[in-house]
Design a protein around this motif. Structure first.
Motif, PDB file in Angstrom:
ATOM      1  N   ASN A  11     -13.662  -3.312  -4.754  1.00  0.00           N
ATOM      2  CA  ASN A  11     -13.267  -4.865  -5.486  1.00  0.00           C
ATOM      3  C   ASN A  11     -15.329  -4.691  -7.338  1.00  0.00           C
ATOM      4  OD1 ASN A  11     -12.554  -6.968  -6.127  1.00  0.00           O
ATOM      5  ND2 ASN A  11     -12.635  -7.357  -4.544  1.00  0.00           N
ATOM      6  N   ARG A  67     -10.607  -0.014 -13.770  1.00  0.00           N
ATOM      7  CA  ARG A  67      -9.519   0.350 -13.922  1.00  0.00           C
ATOM      8  C   ARG A  67      -8.809   0.928 -13.972  1.00  0.00           C
ATOM      9  NH1 ARG A  67      -9.549  -2.381 -18.442  1.00  0.00           N
ATOM     10  NH2 ARG A  67      -8.562  -0.795 -19.615  1.00  0.00           N
ATOM     11  N   PRO A  72      -3.725  -1.554  -9.114  1.00  0.00           N
ATOM     12  CA  PRO A  72      -3.692  -2.573  -8.372  1.00  0.00           C
ATOM     13  C   PRO A  72      -3.838  -2.659  -6.928  1.00  0.00           C
ATOM     14  CG  PRO A  72      -2.367  -2.219 -10.668  1.00  0.00           C
ATOM     15  CD  PRO A  72      -2.900  -1.195  -9.670  1.00  0.00           C
ATOM     16  N   TRP A  73      -3.751  -4.048  -6.522  1.00  0.00           N
ATOM     17  CA  TRP A  73      -3.643  -4.097  -5.161  1.00  0.00           C
ATOM     18  C   TRP A  73      -3.484  -5.642  -4.135  1.00  0.00           C
ATOM     19  CZ3 TRP A  73      -2.682  -0.789  -0.820  1.00  0.00           C
ATOM     20  CH2 TRP A  73      -2.617  -1.503   0.658  1.00  0.00           C
ATOM     21  N   ASP A  74      -4.093  -6.500  -4.919  1.00  0.00           N
ATOM     22  CA  ASP A  74      -4.130  -7.572  -4.646  1.00  0.00           C
ATOM     23  C   ASP A  74      -4.551  -8.322  -5.683  1.00  0.00           C
ATOM     24  OD1 ASP A  74      -6.733  -8.627  -4.111  1.00  0.00           O
ATOM     25  OD2 ASP A  74      -6.591  -8.269  -2.102  1.00  0.00           O
ATOM     26  N   ASN A  75      -4.152  -9.937  -6.138  1.00  0.00           N
ATOM     27  CA  ASN A  75      -4.843 -11.130  -6.824  1.00  0.00           C
ATOM     28  C   ASN A  75      -6.393 -11.651  -7.275  1.00  0.00           C
ATOM     29  OD1 ASN A  75      -2.369 -10.524  -7.693  1.00  0.00           O
ATOM     30  ND2 ASN A  75      -1.579 -12.559  -6.145  1.00  0.00           N
ATOM     31  N   GLY A  77      -8.386  -8.907  -7.264  1.00  0.00           N
ATOM     32  CA  GLY A  77      -9.516  -8.316  -7.953  1.00  0.00           C
ATOM     33  C   GLY A  77      -9.401  -6.621  -7.028  1.00  0.00           C
ATOM     34  N   ARG A  79      -8.728  -3.382  -5.480  1.00  0.00           N
ATOM     35  CA  ARG A  79      -8.063  -1.857  -6.007  1.00  0.00           C
ATOM     36  C   ARG A  79      -8.153  -1.107  -5.372  1.00  0.00           C
ATOM     37  NH1 ARG A  79      -5.633  -3.553 -11.205  1.00  0.00           N
ATOM     38  NH2 ARG A  79      -5.969  -0.663 -11.702  1.00  0.00           N
ATOM     39  N   ARG A 179       2.958  -3.520  -1.213  1.00  0.00           N
ATOM     40  CA  ARG A 179       1.374  -3.396  -2.312  1.00  0.00           C
ATOM     41  C   ARG A 179       1.507  -2.168  -3.178  1.00  0.00           C
ATOM     42  NH1 ARG A 179      -3.056  -7.722   0.785  1.00  0.00           N
ATOM     43  NH2 ARG A 179      -2.164  -9.719  -1.019  1.00  0.00           N
ATOM     44  N   ALA A 183       2.132   0.219  -6.319  1.00  0.00           N
ATOM     45  CA  ALA A 183       0.545   0.319  -7.276  1.00  0.00           C
ATOM     46  C   ALA A 183       0.875   2.116  -7.487  1.00  0.00           C
ATOM     47  CB  ALA A 183      -0.320   1.238  -6.218  1.00  0.00           C
TER      48      ALA A 183
END
Length: 184
Positions: A11, A67, A72-75, A77, A79, A179, A183
């Motif tokens: 994160n 980025r 992406p992993w979850d909402n 933030g 990763r 996820r 991903a």
């Protein structure tokens, strides 16, 4: 697939000072001049935009690198960072953090002079009260990278019934599979 051994969650938290301030007096005057009611708000650049551009550019570059080199992993933030890329990723992130810090330090050093220049640049819109003390501005800057393990459903330590713990484990396993699929 045991993703917990092949990746981790990262994160990124970067914050800074904008050098922008709402001017209620100017907003009221514009409403009056244009005969509008709550027609808008005037945000003034109490520090010239170009004085903060290097910091903002480096922050954007860092966010972009983060980025582009994670998934992406979850909402919230978090990763996904493959462990195979960890050392290179950390090296570059540390270089970017150092560049940001140096740029912030240069700005903080120049801040008193920039406030003086703002009086000329802003003319009648200049208000000394708009400018926080240098330590307060310095405290607005923040850079933190958080690294966490991917949750493992077997590592549930709740004091719940076995059936509830099984439901939670199944939910974690299901979300982890989803996820992973989204991903890659």
């Amino acid at each position: 697939m045991n993703i917990q051994n092949k990746a981790m969650l990262v994160n990124l938290h970067i914050k800074g000072w904008t050098g922008v301030k709402l001017d209620r007096d100017v907003s009221t005057r514009i409403d009056s001049e244009y005969q509008s009611m709550d027609g808008g708000k005037y945000q003034k650049n109490i520090i010239a935009k170009d004085e903060l551009s290097e910091i903002k550019k480096l922050q954007s570059e860092t966010r972009r690198y983060f980025r582009d080199n994670t998934l992406p992993w979850d909402n919230s933030g978090a990763r996904l960072l493959p462990t195979a890329h960890y050392f290179e990723f950390i090296r570059i992130m540390n270089e970017l953090k150092t560049k940001i810090k140096k740029s912030e330090d240069r700005f903080i050093q120049a801040y008193p002079q920039l406030k003086t220049q703002a009086a000329i640049r802003l003319g009648k819109m200049y208000k000394m009260d708009d400018y926080p003390p240098v330590e307060e501005v310095k405290d607005k800057y923040h850079f933190e990278m958080e690294i966490n393990a991917i949750p493992v459903s077997k590592d549930i330590r709740f004091s719940l019934s076995d059936s509830e713990v099984t439901k939670i484990r199944n939910d974690i396993d299901s979300r982890t599979r989803l996820r992973i699929q989204s991903a890659v």
